[in-house]
Design a protein around this motif. Sequence first.
Motif, PDB file in Angstrom:
ATOM      1  N   GLU A 183       0.834  -1.206   0.000  1.00 46.69           N
ATOM      2  CA  GLU A 183       0.000   0.000   0.000  1.00 46.69           C
ATOM      3  C   GLU A 183       0.869   1.256   0.000  1.00 46.69           C
ATOM      4  O   GLU A 183       0.574   2.243  -0.695  1.00 46.69           O
ATOM      5  N   ALA A 184       1.964   1.221   0.766  1.00 46.50           N
ATOM      6  CA  ALA A 184       2.865   2.372   0.870  1.00 46.50           C
ATOM      7  C   ALA A 184       3.544   2.678  -0.457  1.00 46.50           C
ATOM      8  O   ALA A 184       3.676   3.843  -0.854  1.00 46.50           O
ATOM      9  N   GLN A 185       3.990   1.631  -1.143  1.00 50.95           N
ATOM     10  CA  GLN A 185       4.661   1.852  -2.422  1.00 50.95           C
ATOM     11  C   GLN A 185       3.708   2.449  -3.454  1.00 50.95           C
ATOM     12  O   GLN A 185       4.092   3.303  -4.255  1.00 50.95           O
ATOM     13  N   GLN A 186       2.460   2.040  -3.407  1.00 51.92           N
ATOM     14  CA  GLN A 186       1.465   2.612  -4.317  1.00 51.92           C
ATOM     15  C   GLN A 186       1.144   4.058  -3.936  1.00 51.92           C
ATOM     16  O   GLN A 186       1.019   4.929  -4.804  1.00 51.92           O
ATOM     17  N   PHE A 187       1.021   4.310  -2.632  1.00 55.74           N
ATOM     18  CA  PHE A 187       0.676   5.651  -2.146  1.00 55.74           C
ATOM     19  C   PHE A 187       1.723   6.680  -2.567  1.00 55.74           C
ATOM     20  O   PHE A 187       1.397   7.775  -3.018  1.00 55.74           O
ATOM     21  N   PHE A 188       3.002   6.313  -2.426  1.00 54.44           N
ATOM     22  CA  PHE A 188       4.092   7.236  -2.761  1.00 54.44           C
ATOM     23  C   PHE A 188       4.571   7.091  -4.211  1.00 54.44           C
ATOM     24  O   PHE A 188       5.526   7.754  -4.612  1.00 54.44           O
ATOM     25  N   LYS A 189       3.906   6.180  -4.969  1.00 57.88           N
ATOM     26  CA  LYS A 189       4.250   5.956  -6.385  1.00 57.88           C
ATOM     27  C   LYS A 189       5.737   5.618  -6.547  1.00 57.88           C
ATOM     28  O   LYS A 189       6.466   6.227  -7.325  1.00 57.88           O
ATOM     29  N   LEU A 190       6.165   4.608  -5.801  1.00 59.75           N
ATOM     30  CA  LEU A 190       7.568   4.214  -5.774  1.00 59.75           C
ATOM     31  C   LEU A 190       7.869   3.103  -6.773  1.00 59.75           C
ATOM     32  O   LEU A 190       6.986   2.334  -7.156  1.00 59.75           O
ATOM     33  N   ASN A 191       9.131   3.021  -7.150  1.00 59.95           N
ATOM     34  CA  ASN A 191       9.639   1.940  -7.990  1.00 59.95           C
ATOM     35  C   ASN A 191      10.022   0.785  -7.067  1.00 59.95           C
ATOM     36  O   ASN A 191      10.950   0.923  -6.253  1.00 59.95           O
ATOM     37  N   ASP A 192       9.331  -0.327  -7.179  1.00 56.76           N
ATOM     38  CA  ASP A 192       9.578  -1.427  -6.236  1.00 56.76           C
ATOM     39  C   ASP A 192      10.901  -2.146  -6.485  1.00 56.76           C
ATOM     40  O   ASP A 192      11.279  -3.044  -5.728  1.00 56.76           O
ATOM     41  N   ARG A 193      11.623  -1.757  -7.535  1.00 61.48           N
ATOM     42  CA  ARG A 193      12.943  -2.350  -7.789  1.00 61.48           C
ATOM     43  C   ARG A 193      14.073  -1.532  -7.158  1.00 61.48           C
ATOM     44  O   ARG A 193      15.233  -1.941  -7.205  1.00 61.48           O
ATOM     45  N   LYS A 194      13.738  -0.386  -6.587  1.00 63.52           N
ATOM     46  CA  LYS A 194      14.758   0.469  -5.968  1.00 63.52           C
ATOM     47  C   LYS A 194      14.591   0.507  -4.452  1.00 63.52           C
ATOM     48  O   LYS A 194      13.487   0.346  -3.933  1.00 63.52           O
ATOM     49  N   LYS A 195      15.694   0.731  -3.747  1.00 60.74           N
ATOM     50  CA  LYS A 195      15.652   0.947  -2.305  1.00 60.74           C
ATOM     51  C   LYS A 195      15.141   2.367  -2.039  1.00 60.74           C
ATOM     52  O   LYS A 195      15.435   3.298  -2.796  1.00 60.74           O
ATOM     53  N   THR A 196      14.414   2.507  -0.938  1.00 57.51           N
ATOM     54  CA  THR A 196      13.830   3.805  -0.589  1.00 57.51           C
ATOM     55  C   THR A 196      14.478   4.365   0.674  1.00 57.51           C
ATOM     56  O   THR A 196      14.527   3.685   1.708  1.00 57.51           O
ATOM     57  N   LEU A 197      14.961   5.588   0.570  1.00 53.68           N
ATOM     58  CA  LEU A 197      15.528   6.303   1.711  1.00 53.68           C
ATOM     59  C   LEU A 197      14.489   7.294   2.220  1.00 53.68           C
ATOM     60  O   LEU A 197      13.992   8.135   1.471  1.00 53.68           O
ATOM     61  N   LEU A 198      14.145   7.184   3.497  1.00 54.20           N
ATOM     62  CA  LEU A 198      13.207   8.107   4.138  1.00 54.20           C
ATOM     63  C   LEU A 198      13.995   9.079   5.005  1.00 54.20           C
ATOM     64  O   LEU A 198      14.768   8.663   5.870  1.00 54.20           O
ATOM     65  N   VAL A 199      13.803  10.373   4.765  1.00 58.71           N
ATOM     66  CA  VAL A 199      14.552  11.418   5.475  1.00 58.71           C
ATOM     67  C   VAL A 199      13.585  12.204   6.347  1.00 58.71           C
ATOM     68  O   VAL A 199      12.630  12.816   5.852  1.00 58.71           O
ATOM     69  N   LEU A 200      13.834  12.200   7.661  1.00 62.14           N
ATOM     70  CA  LEU A 200      12.951  12.857   8.628  1.00 62.14           C
ATOM     71  C   LEU A 200      13.734  13.855   9.472  1.00 62.14           C
ATOM     72  O   LEU A 200      14.755  13.500  10.054  1.00 62.14           O
TER      73      LEU A 200
END
Length: 367
Positions: A183-200
Motif C-alpha cells: 500500500e505504501a509503495q502505491q501511495f508514494f508511487k515508488l519503484n519497487d525495484r529500488k531501495k527507498t531512503l526516508l529522510v525525517l
Amino acid sequence: MMKSNTKKILISGGGTGGHIYPAIAIANELKLRYSDAEFLFVGALDKMEMEKVPQAGYSIKGLWISGLHRSFTSRNLLFPVKLINSIWKSRKIIRHFKPDVVVGTGGFASGPILYTASRKGIPCLIQEQNSYAGITNKILSSKVDKICVAYQGMQKYFPKDKIIQTGNPVRQDVLEASSKREEAQQFFKLNDRKKTLLVLGGSLGARAINKMIKNQLKNLLAMDMQIIWQTGKFYIDDYKNYDEQEGVQTHAYLSEMNLAYAAADIIISRAGASSVSELCIVAKPVIFMPSPNVAEDHQTKNAKAIVDVNAAIMLEEAEKENLISKVKYLLQNQDSVNKMCDNMKGLAKPEATINIVEEIEKIAKWN
C-alpha cells in the motif's frame, strides 16, 4: 441533580509532534475503552496542535502561552502577562468542562492547565517522553499524582514514588506499519525495484539534515535509491524544486507516517524521544542524526542508548560528510543490518499506551 456517568478527560500537550502525538495516542486508547467519553484538548495558540488535534477528531482550546527565550528578547517581557492570562483561562476551561482527570504530555500549554487542575484536587498525570525532563513537567511533578516515563533514572527530576516506567505512546497506525508495504509503495508511487531512503527532520524540519541531503543528493541517487524527503514546513519552499528530479519527492509534512515507515528501506532521522520510540517498533535500518541544539543534548543520549546495543547507526552533524559511507554500509551488509533490526525490535515497547491508560484509570478510580 445526579452527576453524569460520562467520563470527561482533559488532555494538554503540544508545540511539537513529540508532545502532540503521544497525547493523541493516549486519547485514542481511552476512546477505545470508553466510547461515550468526552475529550477536550488544550494547546498553545498558533502552535501545530491547533491543526493536528482537530484532524485527529478532537476538540481543542488554545492558550496564549509561550516559553521564555534563552537569550534576552523583548518577547520575554510578555511572559508574565501570558502566564496570568493562561491560568485565568485554564480556570474557566476546567469550570465549564468539569474533567474527571487531566493528562499532560509536555509543552508550555500543559503548565497552566495542570497547575490549575491539581489545585482543584482533580487527578493529574504527566507523561515525559525524554531522558531529560522538560521544564514544564519538572515544575508540575510535585503537584501531579503520577508521572509516566520512558527512561530509567528519572528520579533525578521527579519524586521517585510517583514514577512509572511505561515507555512512550506510539500511534496505532505505526504499530500496524509492517503490514502496509505494498500500500505504501502505491501511495508514494515508488519503484519497487529500488531501495527507498526516508529522510525525517522532526515535525518542524531540520536545517542541517536538509542541507546534508541537498549536498549529497547526486551521490544518493547514483546508488540507485529513491528518496522520500520530509523537509519540514519551515524549509519546504527552499527544497520543493527538487521534486523535479526523478526519484526525489519532498514533503513539508508526512501525514501518513505509517506508510512512510512501511515504504522505507533506510531511515535518516532526528532522535527525539517519540521518533526513537516509533523507530524501535518499525525496526528498519536507521541513521540517527541527533540535534545538538536541545537541552542537555538529550537527543544524542537518546540515540546513543540505541547505538550502544547495536540497533542503529549515529551520524553527528559535525561528521555529515560521512553520510554516503554509512548508507553504503547499510546497503552492502545485510546480515549486520538484520541483526541491528532485531536488536531495535527488542527495544520496542508496543504496550506503552495501554500501560499509561491503566495508570490514568487508577488515579481516576475507574477500576
